[in-house]
Enzyme design. Structure first.
Site, short mmCIF file in Angstrom:
data_model
loop_
_atom_site.label_atom_id
_atom_site.label_comp_id
_atom_site.label_asym_id
_atom_site.label_seq_id
_atom_site.Cartn_x
_atom_site.Cartn_y
_atom_site.Cartn_z
N GLU A 120 13.99 -22.67 21.97
CA GLU A 120 14.16 -21.15 20.91
C GLU A 120 14.83 -20.45 22.25
OE1 GLU A 120 12.80 -19.56 17.45
OE2 GLU A 120 11.10 -20.41 18.59
N ASP A 178 2.05 -22.00 16.18
CA ASP A 178 3.88 -20.76 15.94
C ASP A 178 4.42 -22.15 15.07
OD1 ASP A 178 5.05 -18.98 15.40
OD2 ASP A 178 5.99 -19.12 17.02
N HIS A 215 8.95 -22.79 6.08
CA HIS A 215 10.81 -23.03 5.92
C HIS A 215 11.59 -23.75 5.99
CE1 HIS A 215 10.78 -21.32 10.14
NE2 HIS A 215 12.45 -20.87 9.75
N LYS A 255 2.96 -19.23 5.97
CA LYS A 255 2.08 -19.51 7.10
C LYS A 255 1.67 -18.00 7.54
CE LYS A 255 3.77 -19.56 10.94
NZ LYS A 255 5.24 -19.49 12.03
N LYS A 293 15.51 -25.68 4.87
CA LYS A 293 16.78 -26.07 5.56
C LYS A 293 17.57 -27.02 5.05
CE LYS A 293 15.01 -24.33 9.76
NZ LYS A 293 15.85 -22.65 10.02
N LYS A 316 9.73 -21.11 23.96
CA LYS A 316 10.37 -20.11 23.58
C LYS A 316 11.18 -19.80 24.36
CE LYS A 316 8.71 -17.76 20.08
NZ LYS A 316 9.68 -18.17 19.11
N ARG A 365 0.89 -1.89 -0.23
CA ARG A 365 -0.07 -0.18 0.38
C ARG A 365 0.72 1.59 -0.14
NH1 ARG A 365 -5.18 -0.57 4.32
NH2 ARG A 365 -3.11 -0.49 5.51
N HIS A 411 6.38 -26.82 11.44
CA HIS A 411 7.79 -27.11 11.34
C HIS A 411 7.92 -28.29 12.36
CE1 HIS A 411 7.65 -23.46 10.58
NE2 HIS A 411 7.82 -22.58 11.47
C1 BG6 Z 1 8.39 -18.81 12.64
C2 BG6 Z 1 7.78 -19.11 14.19
O1 BG6 Z 1 7.61 -20.13 11.83
O2 BG6 Z 1 9.97 -20.11 13.34
C3 BG6 Z 1 8.96 -18.03 14.89
O3 BG6 Z 1 6.78 -18.08 14.28
C4 BG6 Z 1 9.70 -18.51 15.05
O4 BG6 Z 1 7.87 -18.06 16.76
C5 BG6 Z 1 10.52 -19.26 13.66
O5 BG6 Z 1 11.08 -18.07 16.26
C6 BG6 Z 1 11.93 -20.58 13.71
O6 BG6 Z 1 12.55 -20.57 12.40
P1 BG6 Z 1 13.97 -20.48 12.81
O7 BG6 Z 1 14.15 -20.93 11.35
O8 BG6 Z 1 14.78 -19.61 13.37
O9 BG6 Z 1 14.18 -21.83 13.94
#
Ligand code: BG6
Length: 483
Positions: A215, A234, A177, A147, A181, A329, A43, A239
């Site tokens: 994480e 999430d 994603h 996502k 990897k 987290k 936008r 993943h």
């Molecule tokens: C994302 C999540 O899909 O993946 C995040 O929304 C997360 O919360 C992230 O931190 C982790 O990705 P990676 O590649 O850093 O393991």
């Protein structure tokens, strides 16, 4: 064939942080198909030049080592910008006009990358179709979707339905994603390009499997999104279940998008649904200490920032083998790993006293310190028959020069080449929600396990450790050594 990549939501963080750096690096490595142009669409009102110079700054910031003036100049000369509202038909007419100005005559492959608010996914697809922009008479037209794909099964089904009104499934590329990897793709290679693992990869030899994505970071400034999402939506729906599928799937007859995804989907179909009493015994949930004080977190929020699940894959290969999935987290360190715990030897010849000899362990270190370790027992020299745990250690950084490419490079390239193997199919996403939805509902009911507050910088709630011990198992709580 020439390519045009149109990024919807171009002024967002993902574009400057991931997408443009990935495309720039592909250009630098001469992997981008010749005659590729990028069009930003959002936008905000920018000229082509202003957008290019903004991206120059951010790309320098995110790829300082790879940034090179001359390469950037050739790359940037193919970047354009079109402002518009993704819900406004006039914006699509303007986009179309831009295409006629910048694309060569004849066939062009066009990718529309939706990196917008999820609520715009369906409207954008509908508008693209109404404007004739997904018609494939002048080359392939593909839609890439970030996502989150829905917030539960019903919304994912509704989104799939809306997309299928205007696009064929083969035109839709749903990003996860993790599949981009290198180490995740290498799991397929480990399993299906070697002879020595596959005969052992089953209930006869494997005692259990642990998949951890820990994480160190907290939710930071993302609580507005995260508080409604929580760890299950999430990280697990996408993943962790992807990692589970690749670990547990059968070999496809060929490496192609449909056959690979057929095998993955069979794993999800075999996941045993929880009964009501299982929520308390098969799941752990936690919230890190201080989450309630994060900006934008409502008072008394019950959102989980940690979860551990015990799942069973009820098929011939895996019957009786628990899969533990865990993510959180604010944990001890950043590590994503898949641990294949083999059974103990049937008879221990070399035990000293009552010491139990551990079974072999294969650790697939997805990130960081990417590699694979096979832990095994070895004799300690000069100490009788004393044995100890040692490891065969494969590390990407040692074996291959250069850094591992970011996931987005591979995924963007695959989408340009029309290879959807590393993208989620509609049934896959829906089935994954079908596993997560009942857990979310269970956690909202009287059958829920307690929401434990855990200290930051640890491996989640104490209950999780105790839970494993009660099952005579142990988490592989090891932070990777970076060197
Ligand atoms: C994302 C999540 O899909 O993946 C995040 O929304 C997360 O919360 C992230 O931190 C982790 O990705 P990676 O590649 O850093 O393991």
């Amino acid at each position: 064939m020439p390519h045009t990549i149109v990024i919807f939501g171009a002024s967002g963080d993902l574009t400057s942080r991931k997408l443009i750096p990935a495309l720039y690096l592909l250009h630098r490595k001469k992997r981008l198909p010749p005659d590729t142009r990028i069009v930003g669409f959002a936008r905000s009102d920018f000229s082509h030049e202003v957008w290019r110079s903004d991206l120059e700054k951010t790309t320098k910031q995110f790829e300082p080592k790879e940034f090179e003036e001359a390469d950037w100049k050739t790359f940037a000369s193919n970047i354009y910008y079109q402002s518009g509202d993704a819900k406004d038909p006039a914006a699509y007419a303007a986009l179309n006009k831009l295409f006629t100005q910048i694309e060569p005559a004849g066939e062009v492959t066009r990718l529309y990358y939706l990196s917008t608010m999820p609520s715009l996914y369906a409207p954008a697809a509908q508008q693209l179709s109404a404007a004739g922009l997904v018609d494939e008479s002048k080359g392939p037209r593909r839609l890439i979707i970030e996502k989150p794909f829905g917030v539960d099964r019903a919304s994912a089904e509704a989104l799939n339905h809306a997309l299928h009104q205007v696009l064929k499934e083969r035109q839709i590329y749903r990003i996860d994603h993790y599949l981009g990897k290198e180490t995740v793709q290498n799991l397929l290679v480990l399993r299906f390009a070697n002879m020595i693992f596959e005969p052992l990869w089953n209930r006869n030899f494997i005692e259990h499997v642990q998949i951890t994505a820990a994480e160190e970071v907290t939710v930071g400034s993302r609580a507005g999104y995260y508080n409604n999402s929580g760890i299950l939506r999430d990280m697990f729906q996408n993943h962790l279940l992807q990692l589970l599928m690749i670990t547990a799937m059968e070999a496809p007859a060929k490496y192609n998008a449909d056959l690979v995804r057929d095998e993955k989907v069979k794993v999800l179909r075999a996941v045993r649904p929880y009964r009501e009493e299982d929520f308390a015994t098969h799941t752990i949930r936690g919230q890190y200490d201080g989450y309630l004080q994060e900006k934008d977190v409502p008072a008394g929020s019950q959102t989980a920032t940690f979860a551990a699940l015990k799942l069973h894959v009820d098929n011939w290969r895996w019957s009786g083998v628990p899969f533990y999935l865990r993510s959180g987290k604010a944990m001890s360190c950043r590590t994503t790993q898949i641990v294949i715990q083999f059974r103990e030897p049937p008879l221990m010849l070399f035990s000293e006293g009552s010491r139990r000899v551990e079974g072999n362990r294969l650790v697939i270190q997805v990130q960081p310190a990417e590699g694979i370790q096979l832990q095994m027992q070895s004799k300690v020299p000069d100490q009788g028959m004393r044995i100890t745990q040692t490891a065969l250690d494969f590390r990407f950084a040692k074996e291959f020069k250069g850094v591992l490419p970011e996931a987005y490079q591979r995924l963007l390239l695959d989408a340009m080449n029309g290879d959807a193997s590393l993208f989620a199919r509609s049934d896959e996403v829906e089935l994954a929600w079908g596993i997560i939805d009942p857990i979310l509902a269970g956690w909202n009911s009287s059958a829920a396990p307690p929401l434990d507050v855990y200290p930051r910088g640890e491996w989640g709630p104490e209950r999780g450790t105790k839970w494993m011990e009660d099952q005579k198992r142990e988490w592989f709580d090891v932070c990777p050594v970076l060197h």
